[in-house]
Design an enzyme around this catalytic site. Sequence first.
Site, PDB file in Angstrom:
ATOM      1  N   GLU A  11      40.321  42.180  48.188  1.00 45.17           N
ATOM      2  CA  GLU A  11      41.093  40.939  48.030  1.00 45.17           C
ATOM      3  C   GLU A  11      42.547  41.209  47.659  1.00 45.17           C
ATOM      4  O   GLU A  11      43.383  40.321  47.728  1.00 45.17           O
ATOM      5  CB  GLU A  11      40.422  40.007  47.015  1.00 45.17           C
ATOM      6  CG  GLU A  11      40.267  40.565  45.622  1.00 45.17           C
ATOM      7  CD  GLU A  11      41.492  40.344  44.763  1.00 45.17           C
ATOM      8  OE1 GLU A  11      42.201  39.349  44.985  1.00 45.17           O
ATOM      9  OE2 GLU A  11      41.740  41.163  43.872  1.00 45.17           O
ATOM     10  N   GLN A 101      42.076  40.083  28.624  1.00 44.40           N
ATOM     11  CA  GLN A 101      40.897  40.725  29.189  1.00 44.40           C
ATOM     12  C   GLN A 101      41.162  42.164  29.628  1.00 44.40           C
ATOM     13  O   GLN A 101      40.230  42.937  29.800  1.00 44.40           O
ATOM     14  CB  GLN A 101      40.353  39.909  30.359  1.00 44.40           C
ATOM     15  CG  GLN A 101      39.531  38.712  29.917  1.00 44.40           C
ATOM     16  CD  GLN A 101      38.745  38.115  31.061  1.00 44.40           C
ATOM     17  OE1 GLN A 101      39.290  37.842  32.126  1.00 44.40           O
ATOM     18  NE2 GLN A 101      37.465  37.892  30.851  1.00 44.40           N
ATOM     19  N   GLN A 289      33.983  38.623  35.994  1.00 44.82           N
ATOM     20  CA  GLN A 289      34.344  39.015  34.631  1.00 44.82           C
ATOM     21  C   GLN A 289      33.204  39.693  33.878  1.00 44.82           C
ATOM     22  O   GLN A 289      33.429  40.282  32.813  1.00 44.82           O
ATOM     23  CB  GLN A 289      34.800  37.777  33.855  1.00 44.82           C
ATOM     24  CG  GLN A 289      36.054  37.135  34.429  1.00 44.82           C
ATOM     25  CD  GLN A 289      36.317  35.775  33.827  1.00 44.82           C
ATOM     26  OE1 GLN A 289      36.192  35.589  32.626  1.00 44.82           O
ATOM     27  NE2 GLN A 289      36.681  34.818  34.659  1.00 44.82           N
ATOM     28  N   HIS A 310      36.628  38.967  45.639  1.00 47.10           N
ATOM     29  CA  HIS A 310      37.170  39.392  44.348  1.00 47.10           C
ATOM     30  C   HIS A 310      36.132  40.235  43.597  1.00 47.10           C
ATOM     31  O   HIS A 310      36.447  41.295  43.045  1.00 47.10           O
ATOM     32  CB  HIS A 310      37.526  38.141  43.546  1.00 47.10           C
ATOM     33  CG  HIS A 310      38.675  38.304  42.598  1.00 47.10           C
ATOM     34  ND1 HIS A 310      38.521  38.744  41.308  1.00 47.10           N
ATOM     35  CD2 HIS A 310      39.995  38.102  42.764  1.00 47.10           C
ATOM     36  CE1 HIS A 310      39.690  38.783  40.707  1.00 47.10           C
ATOM     37  NE2 HIS A 310      40.618  38.408  41.572  1.00 47.10           N
TER      38      HIS A 310
END
Length: 344
Positions: A11, A101, A289, A310
């Site tokens: 991506e 993150q 995530q 992704h």
Amino acid sequence: MSVTLDGAAGEGGGQILRSALSLSMITGIPFVIERIRARRKKPGLLRQHLTAVQAAQQVCGATVQGAELGSSRLRFEPGPVQGGEYRFAIGTAGSCTLVLQTVLPALWFAPEDSRITVSGGTHNPMAPPADYLIRSWLPLMRQLGVQTEIELISHGFYPAGGGEVRALVTPGRPQGRLQLLQRGVLQQVELEARVADVPLEVAQRELSALSQALTSLQQPLHCHSRQLPARFGAGNVLQVALCHEQITALFVTLGEKGVSSERVAERLAREVLAYQQGRGVVDEHLADQLILPMALAGGGAFVASVASEHLRTNMQVIEKFLPVTFELSPLAGDDTAVQVSVLT
């Protein structure tokens, strides 16, 4: 040993860089990334990506080449991760949460506690809002034994930014295996609308339209509206929390100038109902995530509502740093079973 990454692979976004920074800090493996964000309208390092690089550099005392706005190539040689007090300012509405993150996984491996404050955008269209980390991501991290608290200090909407997020981290690597194969019973549905420098009536209209669109959930809808201090310009966030036994799925959209409250509510309702009608436990964004902390913990499995490009790209980056493998098994519709395993 060093890892070479193509920033235009898959991506082709900033997640390749952020995951590489996290994993490099944890493993001590240097990396070079070329063609950073080459598929984006504005390729190279933008302000939020540069802040993530600078944050990682501070956390581990790294040697870095190419840490400049617009840079398409970066070399990162990490040192040992150190806890402590950190403050990072993006200076735009770039995402606080994406910077946070990047460094949080590394600070789980630090020898001492950490306190991190990031200022910038807390709610923008292209990143998980702070609420998302707090309500959906963090409870699952606690199941892995991670002792981290995240607090939304102030809202920062696109394009002005000006928000702030704070995290407190007690060291301790993820352990155990998440098995998110079923959601469990839907226990509660929470609807919330917040506005800054926008009439509260807008929030109330959004909640009214959203409530009508979600009657098929056959659950009492707990609605809340809130007027925020207008420190840095106008903003509006509308969100739905589906609180199941095993997971809280949070869906968020932002109001836009010239778009009616009803249109904003309709857009969010479509997303909520599409999730609820499938079998997926983990939504498209949360899936991306979860895989890094699950890989650090040594494995696990979940059913994703969508296996996005992704997600697949992030898997490829993780496999370059850690001895893990990912298996995707299509189910009905877009639902996909994801298995994380340690190579032996």
